[in-house]
Design an enzyme around this catalytic site. Sequence first.
Site, PDB file in Angstrom:
ATOM      1  N   THR A 178       7.877   0.788   3.514  1.00  0.00           N
ATOM      2  CA  THR A 178       8.086   2.251   2.966  1.00  0.00           C
ATOM      3  C   THR A 178       9.312   2.057   2.036  1.00  0.00           C
ATOM      4  O   THR A 178       9.311   2.735   1.115  1.00  0.00           O
ATOM      5  CB  THR A 178       8.079   3.234   4.118  1.00  0.00           C
ATOM      6  OG1 THR A 178       6.649   3.182   4.924  1.00  0.00           O
ATOM      7  CG2 THR A 178       8.782   4.364   3.867  1.00  0.00           C
ATOM      8  N   LEU A 227       4.067   6.981  -2.415  1.00  0.00           N
ATOM      9  CA  LEU A 227       5.381   7.250  -2.426  1.00  0.00           C
ATOM     10  C   LEU A 227       5.662   7.270  -3.858  1.00  0.00           C
ATOM     11  O   LEU A 227       6.584   8.054  -4.353  1.00  0.00           O
ATOM     12  CB  LEU A 227       6.029   5.975  -1.824  1.00  0.00           C
ATOM     13  CG  LEU A 227       5.942   6.122  -0.236  1.00  0.00           C
ATOM     14  CD1 LEU A 227       6.878   4.778   0.206  1.00  0.00           C
ATOM     15  CD2 LEU A 227       6.409   7.271   0.378  1.00  0.00           C
ATOM     16  N   PHE A 282       0.894  -1.257   0.008  1.00  0.00           N
ATOM     17  CA  PHE A 282       0.007  -0.081  -0.127  1.00  0.00           C
ATOM     18  C   PHE A 282       0.778   1.290  -0.209  1.00  0.00           C
ATOM     19  O   PHE A 282       0.667   2.437  -0.574  1.00  0.00           O
ATOM     20  CB  PHE A 282      -0.925   0.073   1.271  1.00  0.00           C
ATOM     21  CG  PHE A 282      -0.376   0.274   2.553  1.00  0.00           C
ATOM     22  CD1 PHE A 282      -0.664   1.585   2.898  1.00  0.00           C
ATOM     23  CD2 PHE A 282       0.355  -0.399   3.354  1.00  0.00           C
ATOM     24  CE1 PHE A 282       0.052   2.253   4.151  1.00  0.00           C
ATOM     25  CE2 PHE A 282       0.736  -0.174   4.424  1.00  0.00           C
ATOM     26  CZ  PHE A 282       0.732   1.366   5.031  1.00  0.00           C
ATOM     27  N   LYS A 283       2.176   1.128   0.255  1.00  0.00           N
ATOM     28  CA  LYS A 283       2.925   2.344   0.542  1.00  0.00           C
ATOM     29  C   LYS A 283       3.263   3.124  -0.945  1.00  0.00           C
ATOM     30  O   LYS A 283       3.645   4.071  -1.161  1.00  0.00           O
ATOM     31  CB  LYS A 283       4.288   1.982   0.961  1.00  0.00           C
ATOM     32  CG  LYS A 283       4.178   1.303   2.449  1.00  0.00           C
ATOM     33  CD  LYS A 283       3.714   2.399   3.546  1.00  0.00           C
ATOM     34  CE  LYS A 283       3.421   1.696   4.891  1.00  0.00           C
ATOM     35  NZ  LYS A 283       4.729   1.416   5.438  1.00  0.00           N
ATOM     36  N   ASP A 284       2.891   2.105  -1.994  1.00  0.00           N
ATOM     37  CA  ASP A 284       3.124   2.522  -3.278  1.00  0.00           C
ATOM     38  C   ASP A 284       2.274   3.772  -3.640  1.00  0.00           C
ATOM     39  O   ASP A 284       2.464   4.677  -4.607  1.00  0.00           O
ATOM     40  CB  ASP A 284       3.111   1.452  -4.308  1.00  0.00           C
ATOM     41  CG  ASP A 284       4.233   0.406  -4.498  1.00  0.00           C
ATOM     42  OD1 ASP A 284       5.202   0.886  -4.179  1.00  0.00           O
ATOM     43  OD2 ASP A 284       3.771  -0.701  -4.546  1.00  0.00           O
TER      44      ASP A 284
END
Length: 463
Positions: A144, A116, A111-113
């Site tokens: 992350t 970021l 989900f960090k994509d």
Amino acid sequence: MYYISTRGNVGQIGFIDAFLMGLADDGGLLVPGDIPIISEAVLKSWENLSFQELMLEIFSYYTNGEIPEEDLKAMVYASYGRFRAPEVTPVRRLKDGLHLLELFHGPTFAFKDIALQLMGELYSYVAQKQNRKIHILGATSGDTGASAIEGVKGKEGIKICILHPHQKVSKVQELQMTTVQEDNVLNLSVHGNFDDCQRIIKELFADIDYKTSRHLAAINSINFVRILAQTVYYFYAYFQVRKGAEYRTVDFSVPTGNFGDIFAGYLAKRMGLPVGKLILATNENNILERFVKEGVYRPGTFQSTYSPSMDIQVASNFERYLYYVLDEDAQAVASLMNQFKHEGGITIGEETLRRVQRDFAAHGVEGEECLATIRKYKDETGYLLDPHSACGVAAAERCEGASDICVSLATAHPAKFDEAIRLCGIEQEFPEQIAKLFDRPQRQTIVDGTKEAIVEELNRFYA
């Protein structure tokens, strides 16, 4: 729109300055001066927007016009052009009343994509427009780091250093970071745990002279832009499950360790999205569960678990929520955070706790319950949950919500955590992008978990 610190000692600053500052210069976290309220009429007009269109609408309330519309649009579409799902964050029905919001279709399967990849584009944009060096420094409990590196690797004017706890992330998480060979990337594998890495990062950002001289920029969720980007998928998921129906509340169950992802949901609720309960799913490192249930925020003994991205005791975004639940009283926040620093914990009063419990429910999912949930849903539905997503689903089952529908956030692809999947007696086939990682050489530097050792490496890299 302007931005201020939760501790009250940073003047009103604009969007780009807030993005570049990351951690507020007074040690607090940056928040919008006023949260925009989205009317029901506007919400209805957003119902059929694509994820990208919805992001542009939401960001328009926060950017002050500092980025030309066409430039921001180009960055948004570039950020999500490599996602494997055209919807970017599709919603799947798991069973009656329970849906999954799949957040793992980006390049690093986590989900960090979502945030970021956009932040990488934005950092590159600012570096070019302002002709400045940007040295990104971050800590990761696993996801992350890979997402941040993927977002800026090879980009001119940018260097990135990521700290991760040595041998306390999954093998795939480690490989996603350490097999990147670009010279603008440094991976430090730190003896200690994620909280040690995060503490050192915060100390370096709080040293204004060092931060300025080394051109440091934040990629962790201390950066408000990351929170804002994650807010978008709460709106998007709501529209998918309530499309064409009466506007009623939806609960969200969120696996969280750093309080960033669930704070994005809280921000969406403050903006006017009809959110019922925000269900906070933790693991054995359950400081946040205890806060929701008892009003006590105090780290316990660190434990390594099957859901390592949540192996966090000190949640860096907790201060943002504290600011709002204390009625935006910066002086009270500063006092409590000072107390936390010196005494190791804080306790809120009964009335404040009742306010917390109106917004949140919480459940700490221990190891066997996590694995049992993975097995159960694989057997009953054929769907394979990663251990973090399983914590979210387990918490959704155990906590009393406020709505007839709950959306549980699926935060990572199960291939990233095959160690836990194998313990369930399940063999999975890795996606090609992940399978290839095991044949690539690694590049990382193992360091002691001291500020001095890390600063020595940073000075060499950022020189």
